[in-house]
Design an enzyme around this catalytic site. Sequence first.
Site, PDB file in Angstrom:
ATOM      1  N   ASP A   1       8.568 -13.162  12.259  1.00 46.78           N
ATOM      2  CA  ASP A   1       8.631 -14.441  12.946  1.00 46.78           C
ATOM      3  C   ASP A   1       8.315 -14.136  14.412  1.00 46.78           C
ATOM      4  O   ASP A   1       8.363 -12.972  14.838  1.00 46.78           O
ATOM      5  CB  ASP A   1      10.016 -15.092  12.790  1.00 46.78           C
TER       6      ASP A   1
HETATM    7  C1  BGC Z   1       9.564 -20.220  14.162  1.00 45.95           C
HETATM    8  C2  BGC Z   1       8.524 -20.091  13.059  1.00 45.95           C
HETATM    9  C3  BGC Z   1       7.164 -20.426  13.600  1.00 45.95           C
HETATM   10  C4  BGC Z   1       6.866 -19.508  14.775  1.00 45.95           C
HETATM   11  C5  BGC Z   1       5.531 -19.765  15.404  1.00 45.95           C
HETATM   12  C6  BGC Z   1       9.182 -19.441  15.402  1.00 45.95           C
HETATM   13  O1  BGC Z   1      10.033 -19.750  16.455  1.00 45.95           O
HETATM   14  O2  BGC Z   1      10.806 -19.769  13.700  1.00 45.95           O
HETATM   15  O3  BGC Z   1       8.862 -20.927  11.988  1.00 45.95           O
HETATM   16  O4  BGC Z   1       6.210 -20.301  12.607  1.00 45.95           O
HETATM   17  O5  BGC Z   1       7.850 -19.709  15.781  1.00 45.95           O
HETATM   18  O6  BGC Z   1       5.530 -20.974  16.080  1.00 45.95           O
END
Ligand code: BGC
Length: 763
Positions: free
Chosen positions: A232
């Site tokens: 993530d």
């Molecule tokens: C989120 C993800 C997301 C990523 C990119 C993170 O903060 O948890 O779900 O895909 O950011 O935006």
Amino acid sequence: MEKKKIKEMVARMTLEEKAGLCSGLDFWHTKGVERLRIPSEMVSDGPHGLRKQDDAADHLGINDSIKAVCFPAGCATASSFNRELVTKLGETLGEECQAENISTILGPAMNIKRSPLCGRNFEYYSEDPFVSAEMGGALVHGVQSKNVGTSPKHFMANNQEYHRMTSSSEMDERTMREIYLASFEGMVKKEKPWTIMNSYNKLNGTYLCENKEMLTDILRKEWGFDGYVMTDWGAMNERVEALKAGCNLEMPSCGGATDAEIAAAVQDGTLDEAVLDSACEEFLNVIFRYEENRDKTSVFEYERDHKIARQVEEECIVLLKNDDAVLPLSSDKKIAFIGKYVKEPRYQGGGSSHINSFKVESAWDASEFTQNVKRENLVFAKGFDDAEDKVDETLMAEAVQTAEKADVAVIFAGLPDNFESEGYDRKHMSMPDCQNKLIEAVAEVQPNTVVVLHNGAPVEMPWIGKVKAVLEAYLGGQAVGGAVLNVLYGNTNPSGHLAETFPIRLHDTPCYLNYGGEHDKSVYSEGVFVGYRYYASKDMKVLFPFGYGLSYTTFAFRNLTVEKERIKESEELTVNVDVTNTGVCTGKEVIQLYVAPKEGTIIRPVRELKGFEKVELVPGETKTVQFVLDSRSYAYWNTEIHDWHVESGEYEIQIGRNAQDIVLSKTVYVESETMIPKVFNLNSTMGEIMSDPKGKAVLEQAFASMMGEEAQAMGEQAQGDGEAISNEMMAAMMEGMPLRQLISFVPGVTKEALNQLIMALNN
Ligand code: BGC
């Protein structure tokens, strides 16, 4: 590209190039290697629309993301219980990605709704792992059919937003397998996602990015995942450890810092270069899969996709209450549309999934073109402004007056943006005070009050007894207004069912005492009793149970049949049930199959969902719906053999209108084919030994020879002492008595004799 060619390509890369390949180029791109013609590719959020941002764009903002289509969020699509529909949504997203040259969409979001409080529940599907895996799988299927990758997230046990980047989700093995891993398992096995996104949190003390058991042993070796794992955004902890554990790609860019750590580790021998090589190979496999299947003819069809967003939402809306058939509305009646959300619907959640919608269709807008709606019969009053949660007396008085003069009042209410979002959890399950008070006040003067809810998670409804109807629209995407009107006016018969329980109040929820945790540890002490597994097992009253949803027509279930009444665990079982539309209009029904163990030694939920199908029926029509059950339908996770296990015994196959209303059932006897090898010792109880077929035989024989007459006499005396020690008491005492106690209680039994007996038992 063939695997062999990819191997050769990796062999031609320098150590630095390989290390570099395993982290992002910038916020949204993977790195390429020009001299080897390895392209840099773009990934993008996700999951219910494209949030294609510029490289330099802010993390959570929407400023620079392109105009796109916002589809209903996961909370809504799950309640459609319609796999084909969600696959169609996936196909649409896949085409949009091709049009925008996005190699992978970051989703679906598949974490379990452990508590209604999780700020991100609006993105997640369900409290039930089967539903989550099926719906997530359907989306993955659709997107990937267009040769675009998905990144099911957040793997795993990311069930709270509070301290999501440091908190450890602490749970036992069985809970992990039956609930939190199961939410991903079926999807991974069936749909082979191109990538997986590991979550920020720790699991039992280890960051997911470094969790070899999760990323390699389970995901790859057990489930057959062959794509790449990305972190993530910012979820990397120790890069070298993560690479060893099976995490291929650090996102977003690390600015080169941790690439250097990888190169250094290879040079000083702490990281085997072969590990880096295979991480690159897995990654490149996916990169070329996209590259070689580009559909350059694809165009982003905004208006077409807007219509799809509306169609999808129409199947997601759940009719929760409809007294006196106040719905559907009649076009000739005077209707008061009340509430801010009539003109400004809340249709999506905040955070990384936020879409820059190219247009938003409110119910008011849609009233101009929706069939059966006569705009001249509609009046509007704003009723509340939720910028701050304060009752606006003027707005409220105006709304009450408007409602009083109409035939029906429809209040568009729910949760404002700041009540639920990625990044933080809710503290309570209430709707804003200004909305609750408005509903009460309107219902006071208008007997025909209908509430339409726009929210991403369950809310308490203190006014439920005072209104006639409730429609749960969830966060329904940019075309929510038209979808809601179609349902309100009966152009579409509602067919959504809840994929989560609506408890009466927050205090009733299974993890109420532990949710959020302390000292960065969140202990999942409710175990497998999540959602309806808890409420149904405790036979608790809830506001609306899991699986619940009404229709404008009625359905009857009949003729439940099971192909056999006795099966071996490895045999499939075909189950049929007839469903008939007994009402006056065409409608769709969700047929839910639950399995309930009737006996056994394991503490288990009273029932669990093991199958669902959605069918459409015209009035009077009957369809036979078929389910095929396999051993997993009866299994629990056994922590001795670290595998799924079926206990021999009776299981009820149940058809339910929801998790707490079972209408038909049949019993089958399932015979286990897996013997769990038992090791007995002096502390093994008589009950334990007797429940094992071999133990029973050995013990009975030993008793006969070991105890002789004296012991038999003792047994008879005990039986004779009817008053003091009943047979039941004797049996109960013997059941829990460890072998070693026989020495004290049974004359003639010696330690040597018992040791011999144990040898015979374990032989
Ligand atoms: C989120 C993800 C997301 C990523 C990119 C993170 O903060 O948890 O779900 O895909 O950011 O935006």
